[in-house]
Motif scaffolding. Structure first.
Motif, PDB file in Angstrom:
ATOM      1  N   TRP A  86      -6.065 -10.942   1.470  1.00  0.00           N
ATOM      2  CA  TRP A  86      -5.387  -9.613   2.274  1.00  0.00           C
ATOM      3  C   TRP A  86      -5.933 -10.957   3.691  1.00  0.00           C
ATOM      4  O   TRP A  86      -6.366 -11.743   3.468  1.00  0.00           O
ATOM      5  CB  TRP A  86      -5.968  -8.599   2.210  1.00  0.00           C
ATOM      6  CG  TRP A  86      -7.475  -8.733   2.355  1.00  0.00           C
ATOM      7  CD1 TRP A  86      -8.903  -8.622   1.673  1.00  0.00           C
ATOM      8  CD2 TRP A  86      -8.254  -8.537   3.696  1.00  0.00           C
ATOM      9  NE1 TRP A  86      -9.560  -8.342   1.808  1.00  0.00           N
ATOM     10  CE2 TRP A  86      -9.996  -8.748   3.231  1.00  0.00           C
ATOM     11  CE3 TRP A  86      -8.265  -7.769   4.857  1.00  0.00           C
ATOM     12  CZ2 TRP A  86     -11.177  -8.457   3.863  1.00  0.00           C
ATOM     13  CZ3 TRP A  86      -9.319  -7.836   5.437  1.00  0.00           C
ATOM     14  CH2 TRP A  86     -10.747  -7.826   5.003  1.00  0.00           C
ATOM     15  N   ASN A 123      -0.482  -8.123  -3.354  1.00  0.00           N
ATOM     16  CA  ASN A 123      -1.064  -7.453  -4.645  1.00  0.00           C
ATOM     17  C   ASN A 123      -0.849  -8.418  -6.167  1.00  0.00           C
ATOM     18  O   ASN A 123      -0.892  -9.659  -5.130  1.00  0.00           O
ATOM     19  CB  ASN A 123      -0.174  -6.063  -5.120  1.00  0.00           C
ATOM     20  CG  ASN A 123       0.687  -6.443  -5.904  1.00  0.00           C
ATOM     21  OD1 ASN A 123       1.560  -7.560  -6.199  1.00  0.00           O
ATOM     22  ND2 ASN A 123       1.899  -5.182  -5.335  1.00  0.00           N
ATOM     23  N   LEU A 145      -5.573  -5.496  -5.639  1.00  0.00           N
ATOM     24  CA  LEU A 145      -5.684  -5.842  -4.399  1.00  0.00           C
ATOM     25  C   LEU A 145      -5.950  -7.306  -5.050  1.00  0.00           C
ATOM     26  O   LEU A 145      -6.922  -7.915  -5.702  1.00  0.00           O
ATOM     27  CB  LEU A 145      -6.057  -5.232  -3.292  1.00  0.00           C
ATOM     28  CG  LEU A 145      -7.233  -6.283  -2.333  1.00  0.00           C
ATOM     29  CD1 LEU A 145      -5.398  -6.354  -1.711  1.00  0.00           C
ATOM     30  CD2 LEU A 145      -8.192  -5.564  -1.471  1.00  0.00           C
ATOM     31  N   MET A 150      -3.754   1.153  -3.451  1.00  0.00           N
ATOM     32  CA  MET A 150      -2.543  -0.142  -3.192  1.00  0.00           C
ATOM     33  C   MET A 150      -1.253   0.755  -3.960  1.00  0.00           C
ATOM     34  O   MET A 150      -1.590   1.680  -5.095  1.00  0.00           O
ATOM     35  CB  MET A 150      -3.500  -0.949  -4.352  1.00  0.00           C
ATOM     36  CG  MET A 150      -3.899  -1.460  -3.810  1.00  0.00           C
ATOM     37  SD  MET A 150      -3.664  -2.824  -2.565  1.00  0.00           S
ATOM     38  CE  MET A 150      -2.876  -4.091  -2.962  1.00  0.00           C
ATOM     39  N   ARG A 151      -0.210   0.015  -4.315  1.00  0.00           N
ATOM     40  CA  ARG A 151       0.888   0.763  -4.429  1.00  0.00           C
ATOM     41  C   ARG A 151       1.227   0.542  -5.832  1.00  0.00           C
ATOM     42  O   ARG A 151       0.609  -0.058  -6.373  1.00  0.00           O
ATOM     43  CB  ARG A 151       2.339   0.264  -3.363  1.00  0.00           C
ATOM     44  CG  ARG A 151       3.285   1.484  -3.670  1.00  0.00           C
ATOM     45  CD  ARG A 151       4.601   0.868  -3.217  1.00  0.00           C
ATOM     46  NE  ARG A 151       4.276   0.536  -1.562  1.00  0.00           N
ATOM     47  CZ  ARG A 151       5.093  -0.578  -1.057  1.00  0.00           C
ATOM     48  NH1 ARG A 151       6.158  -0.475  -1.647  1.00  0.00           N
ATOM     49  NH2 ARG A 151       5.217  -0.702   0.282  1.00  0.00           N
ATOM     50  N   VAL A 208       0.494  -0.679  -0.397  1.00  0.00           N
ATOM     51  CA  VAL A 208      -0.006  -0.172  -0.382  1.00  0.00           C
ATOM     52  C   VAL A 208       1.115   1.300   0.327  1.00  0.00           C
ATOM     53  O   VAL A 208       2.217   0.889   0.009  1.00  0.00           O
ATOM     54  CB  VAL A 208      -0.641   0.150   1.248  1.00  0.00           C
ATOM     55  CG1 VAL A 208      -2.052  -0.907   0.912  1.00  0.00           C
ATOM     56  CG2 VAL A 208      -0.412   0.082   2.227  1.00  0.00           C
ATOM     57  N   ASN A 209       0.400   2.579  -0.067  1.00  0.00           N
ATOM     58  CA  ASN A 209       1.266   3.624  -0.400  1.00  0.00           C
ATOM     59  C   ASN A 209       1.421   3.950   1.126  1.00  0.00           C
ATOM     60  O   ASN A 209       2.779   5.198   1.105  1.00  0.00           O
ATOM     61  CB  ASN A 209       0.483   4.392  -0.699  1.00  0.00           C
ATOM     62  CG  ASN A 209       0.609   4.417  -2.711  1.00  0.00           C
ATOM     63  OD1 ASN A 209       1.451   4.426  -2.997  1.00  0.00           O
ATOM     64  ND2 ASN A 209      -0.646   4.476  -3.118  1.00  0.00           N
ATOM     65  N   LEU A 246      -8.060   0.323   3.827  1.00  0.00           N
ATOM     66  CA  LEU A 246      -7.637   0.544   3.008  1.00  0.00           C
ATOM     67  C   LEU A 246      -7.014   1.982   2.072  1.00  0.00           C
ATOM     68  O   LEU A 246      -6.243   2.039   1.422  1.00  0.00           O
ATOM     69  CB  LEU A 246      -7.750  -0.588   1.567  1.00  0.00           C
ATOM     70  CG  LEU A 246      -6.777  -0.859   0.929  1.00  0.00           C
ATOM     71  CD1 LEU A 246      -5.757  -1.658   0.880  1.00  0.00           C
ATOM     72  CD2 LEU A 246      -7.688  -2.189  -0.390  1.00  0.00           C
TER      73      LEU A 246
END
Ligand SMILES: Cc1cc2nc3c(=O)[nH]c(=O)nc-3n(C[C@H](O)[C@H](O)[C@H](O)COP(=O)(O)O)c2cc1C
Ligand code: SF4
Length: 452
Positions: free
Chosen positions: A302, A342, A299, A293-294, A269-270, A287
């Motif tokens: 999880w 991811n 996704l 998400m980076r 994630v960022n 989230l």
């Protein structure tokens, strides 16, 4: 004390955190340094101790904790009030111990660390209240060995509290005597299991104990012992200060469970970190708070609360993150810290990594755990190399079943089974792609020591 160097920090600014809505974190400083005694007391710290010890009975404290429905934040979600009511106490029973479980070695979990490093006085206040409710004569903080900064902060806070009369004899003029010692473990996951922790505290090998007797009947040195998680104990001052109804209402319509939860996100994630939110907040909100998400990736799956919980899918993101809702999805809330995976990441490799950890951390007492986990690792490694045999996946199903609830002395093995079983359920194709070895060719060479 230095400013935070790691990214695992509270991501909510002071403007969002208020005493009425963020009982665990409202006092935290923006720069992440420790809240010392003076500042803690200025912000109503130890007010609950003064009030409770002088004006309320132990039974009343337990009743309030029960009504608030504070569920244990160590992973199992057992009611703290019920646990305290089951602890043996009375004129003919020797006074026992209160133990704070600060072993925090669950993969992907770093919530107790924040409380220990930045606000140890809240924990001490919670422990005094729990010690009073359970008629404990002494408290221990069993700390993960690697948490060096937490050890420094907790020791400083203990010294400050003792010097100010919040620990020791006749606390706040109430006649109640209670003190706390810090005990650093050697950094073993099994020491987090409450009875193994007690053995370790006593200087024995950290094997879990047979139950019954439960620690509340006979725990440390044979005396009634209450073991609670850091975050659970940190809830007690707020509950005593504001009451059970206030605590229940903190979660509003989101959950039947009361209070807030220190949630977290790690992985792709960022903005990984921690947030104090009403319990029952959905993972989708977390989230979002983690900046999504980076690198614009999607996704895939999880884990809701550490390595010993089961994988969930994107379609489960809107489910409330509370004990019962996540249980109904076939997983566990666990510690409530999400591990996000991811589309580019291999679940097979992730599960292999987790099972290596669980195999290494097994205490070796039960056969399915001692022998089954290294075997699991070996099969997963073969599949990862693309050298699996057709029967390997069936064998993994069987091993996961053998590790399941009721077959071992403690919950370590069922915890290890959860990510494996759920990965086999949701991502079986990844395992099947690792099967290329013709049937009959085995990989039963002995595993090098230390590999699993
Ligand atoms: C292998 C294993 C590791 C555990 N590790 C921890 C831990 O690090 N911290 C913790 O609070 N509970 C841990 N637990 C749960 C404890 O046994 C116990 O349930 C918990 O400390 C009770 O506190 P609570 O009721 O406040 O949640 C672990 C359990 C197992 C089986
Ligand atoms: S399940 Fe594993 S960790 Fe737990 S007692 Fe058995 S061998 Fe030890």
């Amino acid at each position: 004390m230095s400013v935070r160097r790691y990214h695992s920090q509270l991501r909510q600014g002071a403007a969002e955190r208020r005493a009425e809505t963020h009982p665990l974190t409202w006092r935290l400083r923006e720069d992440g340094t420790m809240v010392g005694l003076e500042e803690y007391v200025e912000k109503k710290g130890y007010a609950a101790v003064r009030e409770v010890l002088n004006h309320r009975t132990a039974d009343d404290v337990i009743k309030t904790m029960k009504e608030a429905n504070v569920r244990g934040r160590g992973g199992a979600g057992f009611s703290a009030g019920v646990k305290w009511s089951l602890t043996m106490k009375g004129p003919d029973i020797p006074r026992g111990y209160l133990v704070c479980n600060a072993d925090e070695m669950e993969p992907g979990t770093f919530k107790d660390r924040l409380l220990l490093e930045q606000q140890p006085h809240l924990l001490i206040e919670g422990m005094i209240l729990a010690g009073y409710a359970n008629d404990s004569c002494f408290g221990y903080i069993f700390l993960r060995g690697e948490y060096l900064e937490a050890a420094r902060a907790v020791q400083r806070a203990l010294d400050e509290a003792r010097a100010a009369g919040w620990l020791g004899a006749d606390i706040a003029g109430s006649g109640f005597d209670f003190d706390i010692a810090l005990h650093s473990g050697a950094g073993r996951y099994i020491c987090g299991e409450e009875t193994a922790l007690i053995n370790s505290l006593e200087g024995r090998r950290a094997n879990p104990r047979d139950k019954p007797p439960f620690p509340g009947q006979s725990g440390a040195w044979g005396k009634p012992t209450v073991v609670n998680n850091v975050e659970t104990l940190c809830n007690a001052p707020g509950v005593m200060h504001h009451g059970a109804q206030w605590y229940q209402e903190l979660s509003g319509e989101l959950s039947d469970d009361g209070g807030t939860k220190l949630y977290g996100v790690s992985g792709k994630v960022n903005m990984p970190g921690l947030w104090e939110l009403p319990i029952g907040t959905p993972a989708s909100e977390l989230l979002e708070r983690a900046g999504g998400m980076r690198d614009g990736r999607t996704l895939k799956t999880w884990l809701p609360g550490g390595g010993s919980t089961g994988f969930l899918l994107p379609e489960h993101l809107d489910s409330p993150l509370d004990f019962d809702s996540i249980g109904k999805l076939g997983s566990r809330l666990g510690t409530g810290l999400l591990t996000v995976v991811n589309e580019d990441q291999s679940v097979l490799a992730l599960v292999r990594n987790l099972e290596q950890f669980f195999a290494r951390e097994s205490c070796g007492w039960c056969t399915p755990c001692r022998d089954g986990l290294p075997w699991t690792v070996k099969l997963l490694q073969a599949l990862e190399r693309g050298e699996g045999e057709p029967r390997d996946i069936e064998m993994l199903d069987k091993l996961a079943d053998d590790l399941g609830p009721g077959k071992t002395f403690c919950a370590h093995a069922p915890g290890a089974a959860m990510p494996l079983q759920s990965a086999l359920k949701y991502f079986r194709d990844e395992f099947e792609r690792g099967v290329t070895n013709p049937a009959g060719v085995t990989h039963d060479e002995p595993m090098p020591v230390g590999e699993a």
